[in-house]
Structures are given as structure tokens and as C-alpha cells.
Scaffold this active site. Sequence first.
Site, short mmCIF file in Angstrom:
data_model
loop_
_atom_site.label_atom_id
_atom_site.label_comp_id
_atom_site.label_asym_id
_atom_site.label_seq_id
_atom_site.Cartn_x
_atom_site.Cartn_y
_atom_site.Cartn_z
CG ASP A 39 42.42 38.97 48.58
OD1 ASP A 39 41.49 39.16 47.77
OD2 ASP A 39 43.33 38.15 48.39
CG ASP A 50 38.16 36.85 45.54
OD1 ASP A 50 39.18 36.20 45.32
OD2 ASP A 50 37.02 36.32 45.66
CD GLU A 55 40.59 35.94 41.15
OE1 GLU A 55 41.14 34.85 41.12
OE2 GLU A 55 39.59 36.18 41.86
CG HIS A 100 45.70 32.05 46.83
ND1 HIS A 100 45.88 33.22 46.12
CD2 HIS A 100 44.37 31.92 47.00
CE1 HIS A 100 44.70 33.75 45.88
NE2 HIS A 100 43.77 33.00 46.40
CG ASP A 101 43.22 30.82 43.57
OD1 ASP A 101 43.00 30.31 44.67
OD2 ASP A 101 42.74 31.92 43.22
C1 NOJ Z 1 39.53 33.73 43.86
C2 NOJ Z 1 40.47 33.44 44.99
O1 NOJ Z 1 41.77 33.71 44.59
C3 NOJ Z 1 40.23 32.01 45.38
O2 NOJ Z 1 41.19 31.53 46.26
C4 NOJ Z 1 38.85 31.89 45.94
O3 NOJ Z 1 38.57 30.54 46.21
C5 NOJ Z 1 37.81 32.43 44.98
N1 NOJ Z 1 38.20 33.65 44.35
C6 NOJ Z 1 36.54 32.70 45.71
O4 NOJ Z 1 36.71 33.77 46.59
#
Ligand code: NOJ
Length: 562
Positions: A104, A205, A260, A333-334
Site C-alpha cells: 500500500d 491510497d 484508489e 477493509h473500508d
Molecule cells: C483509503 C483507505 O483505504 C482507508 O482505509 C483510509 O482510511 C483512507 N484512504 C485514508 O488513508
Amino acid sequence: MVQQQEIKRAWYKEMAVYQVWPRSFKDGNGDGIGDLKGVLEKLDYIKSLGVDAIWFSPLYVSPQKDYGYDIADYRNIQPEYGTLDDFRAVLEGAHARGMRVIMDLVVNHTSDQHQWFLESKKGDDNPYHDYYFWRKGKGKRRPNNWMSTFAGPAWEYDEGLDEYYLHLFAVEQPDLNMDNPKVREEVKDIMRYWLDMGVDGFREDVITFISKKEGLPSSPYYFPVGTGIENYMHGPHLDEYLMEFKNDVLSHYDCMTVGEAPMMTTKKALHHIAEGPDQQLNMMFHFEHMSADCMFFSWLHTKFSLKKLKKVYTRWQKDLYGKAWNALYIENHDQPRIVNRYGSVQYRKESAKLLATMYICQSGTPFIYQGQEIGMLNLALDSIDDYVDVSTLNNYQVAKKLLGEKKAMELVHYASRDNARTPVQWSAEKNAGFTTAENAWFHVNPNYTEINVEEAEKDPDSILNYYRRLLKFRKEHDVVIYGAYEEYNADSDKLYVYGRFLGDTKLLVVNNFSDDNVSFTAPQDFDLASGKLALSNYEKCGTLGNGFALRPWETRVYLWEA
Ligand code: NOJ
């Protein structure tokens, strides 16, 4: 006839990826926290799924305010997770098993404990001051009206400096000023450091947030979360910076990138990922398909709409075909667990298998999140005090103000990222076999006595074994990877049906997203009698004429080989 195009082959297109969120994957040293030793123990398991790569959510040194997405040292491993040597052992172990490793890369922001930030606070003349967005307030007001993506203002005041710094995420995650060429050099050095060590790529990210509009103008709109996003979700220098990373670093390695990209559309995505000399990233994680039960993000919860989901998928499949490559995911994970959102808890096994088939049989690189392969579910904790995720705690406060405590708690149960962050359920032993410590760092879902890997291993019809069959099928049939896509029955709010075509080989994927029996007639050109039933989640899959009645959450994949 469905139009077909020649697609350029690439390893990153053919692979399937398993995502590890290290804190909850497996504890190897008995302190209650997942770690690299635990990963090492489970490499054979990961390999056994049929994946070709592991993506690690951040393993770096971090105060863990956002569980690793707040990085204090980009070149070392969080001591709770192990050492650089432990990481090298995992890297070697993965490579020895024919799996790549994706790190990441979190460079929109750092931790407020990063040395750069600590230096930047020392004064306007400090060489690191301009690594971040420090601004004077406007009288007593903040520099602009932007709101953090985690709710609350996007600016934090520092008394020593009498200035505010920008943080699009948590207060402890100051945004890096990518307009500063020195910051971009730092990013490139970090990339080289890990690539030279042998890693095979990056998941980048919120990479589409790294360029902010000059002058950081206030927004005419107001939302409790993310006000101002139009000024950075696709900023003015994004292309330039992504090209610079590619030309100066990435193109010199045999590596891949997946960026992302919140609020991304196919049109904008093509700008970054269309193949050719101007391509900036290999693929993107967009969010449009994660909004079939909400408006933009899971806290603005709406009823699940299959039609909405299908429209998004078909758009991405069609618009990118022959031009760019999709990244496919339904969990990470989000995101809360997918069975609770798009599937059925009552038909957990059936719907988990259907959801897997539905997205993995599309064109793109599939990503599978830890626990997804055994159909792990959300959990509902009694009190907000039991939750640990910063965005959950902040969004709860906003929801409580607007909707009252009861509704807010319901939303937490539905939307919290903590749903996906409970320890992986390895067995029916204490703490789900995740740790030998008295307690795991976070709540284990009480359903672990039934839902766990050990149990799933014993059952040939488990979700786990279905994933293995599905990934094997994908690997053995180019039509799943490179075929053209065509949707059928688009008007149905229960069926999601599509075909895939490569030369004279074709697939028909039929999914019943409902608790009902639904009858289905195959589209013209698909003669079921001459096709082979390649995958299904029920026994006894007969046909009736050129169709069949689908049972609740039934999925079937038919194959015609040339
Ligand atoms: C996206 C990540 O997947 C998430 O877990 C994170 O809180 C935010 N970006 C900030 O880095």
C-alpha cells in the site's frame, strides 16, 4: 454477434489478488495483534485459494490512528507486526510460492508523527514546512470551509505556529503538498526502496486526491463530510504527477499499480488508465458499484437496487473494453461485509457464492478481502464505545446529531468499517484461533463457532472451496479474463445475467439476487443443451426447454467451448 477486440495480455490482468489487513489476519506471536509471523504461517493457505498475489494494507511504522494509513516511517515495519527481516521472509515465501506482493502506498498524507511533519511544525523557515499545507486563518476562521472525509473540519490549528494544516482524513493525517517537487522526490524514493527490495507493485491510497486546486478555494456547497471535494478529487496536476511517478520510477520495473479513486467515472478513469504511452496507472479501484445500497458511501444508506448495480457494472465493462483494465472487488477493509449488503444472511452460503461468481466472472483483476472467502459477516456491538475506527466514531457523532442515537447506532451496525476488521475466523477454538492471547485486539465475531476456515476446509461445498473452484476456472479459461461482455435481462430487478465471448468460446453467467424462485429463458444464441454447466451453487441443476427456474440466490455459469 458481440463485437470482440484483441486484448493485450499481461500478468497483472491474469492474476487474482488476496488482500491482507495485517492487524486482523493472524497473530503469530501471541500478543493479540495480527503480524507478519502469522502471515508466514498462512502463506500456504493463501496460495491454496488460487490467488497470484497478496496486497498488504500498510505494514509501516504508524501510530495506528487510522490503522496504518497514518504512516510515521515509510521504510520500516510497525514493530507490532514484526521487523524488516520478517517482511523479507514473507516476500521470499510468497515469491517462492509463485505469488507477487503488492504494498500500500499512502502518500496523500502522512502521520502527524512523521519526522517531516514534526519538522514542518518548527517554523515557516523550516525546510519541511512546505511539505504540508500550512495556512493562516481568516481572522478567527479556518483557511477555507473544507470538511474532512472522516467528518469534522479539514483544518487543524497549531498554536505554536498560529497556522492551520490541512487534513482531508483524520486530524493525525496531515496532507502532503505534492506541488512541492521535493515531496514528489520523496515519494519516488519510497517507491524505489520497496521495488528494489522486490515488491511487485502498489495499491495507491486515494491517489486521485494528491493534487489540490490552486488557492484552496472554499466550496459553495456544504456537506458534513467531504465539503470541498470538487477541489481535489481529480486535481489540476494529477496527470502530471502520475506520469512523473511512472516515467521516473515505475516504468523501470516489472510492476503494477492500482490507484484508489473515489468519485471516479469511466470517462475520467480512461484518462488515467487507457493503455498506450499516456497510461498512468494499470487500473483503478472505483466506488460506483459500492453504491447500490447507498448514496456515495455506506452511511447514506438506501435500499439495495440490483438495477443500479448492474448499470454500473455494465458501464465499466463496456467503456473499458479493449481500452483499459478493470479492478474488481466487492469487499475491502473500508467496506462492510458484502453478504450483509448485497446478499442475504439467511442464504449466506448461496449468496456469498453468487456474489463471488457475479464479480469474478467479469473482465478485470479480482481482489478478494480476507474473510470474504469464508463468507464472514458484519457484527453489531452494543455500544459505540466498543468501536475503534476513527471514521465510524466521527460519522456516528454526525448521524446522532441528525437522526438520534438509535438510528445512528443502526447505521454503525450497517456501515462501520469495523465490520470488516474483526479477526479472521480460523477455527472454532477460543478467539477463533486468531490468537493464543487471552483477548484479540478487537472483538471476534461471535459467529466464529460456525463460520471459520477449519469448518470450511472440511466441507467440499463450502464458500471457501467454491472460491477455489471459481478461481481455478478463471485461470483455466481465457474467456473469463479476456472475453467481451454483454448484459441480458437488464430490466430484471432480480436477475443479473451476462455473457462473455472470446473467439468462438462463450460463457453465460446467471444470478438470482432474490429469495424467490425466478424463471429464466436463455437469450438467443445460447443453447443450454449444448453448453456445459461449469459452476453452480446448488445441486441438481436441470433445465426446462432453453431455460430453468432459479432457486433463491442461485448462480450458474454455462460454458461453450470452441
Ligand atoms: C483509503 C483507505 O483505504 C482507508 O482505509 C483510509 O482510511 C483512507 N484512504 C485514508 O488513508
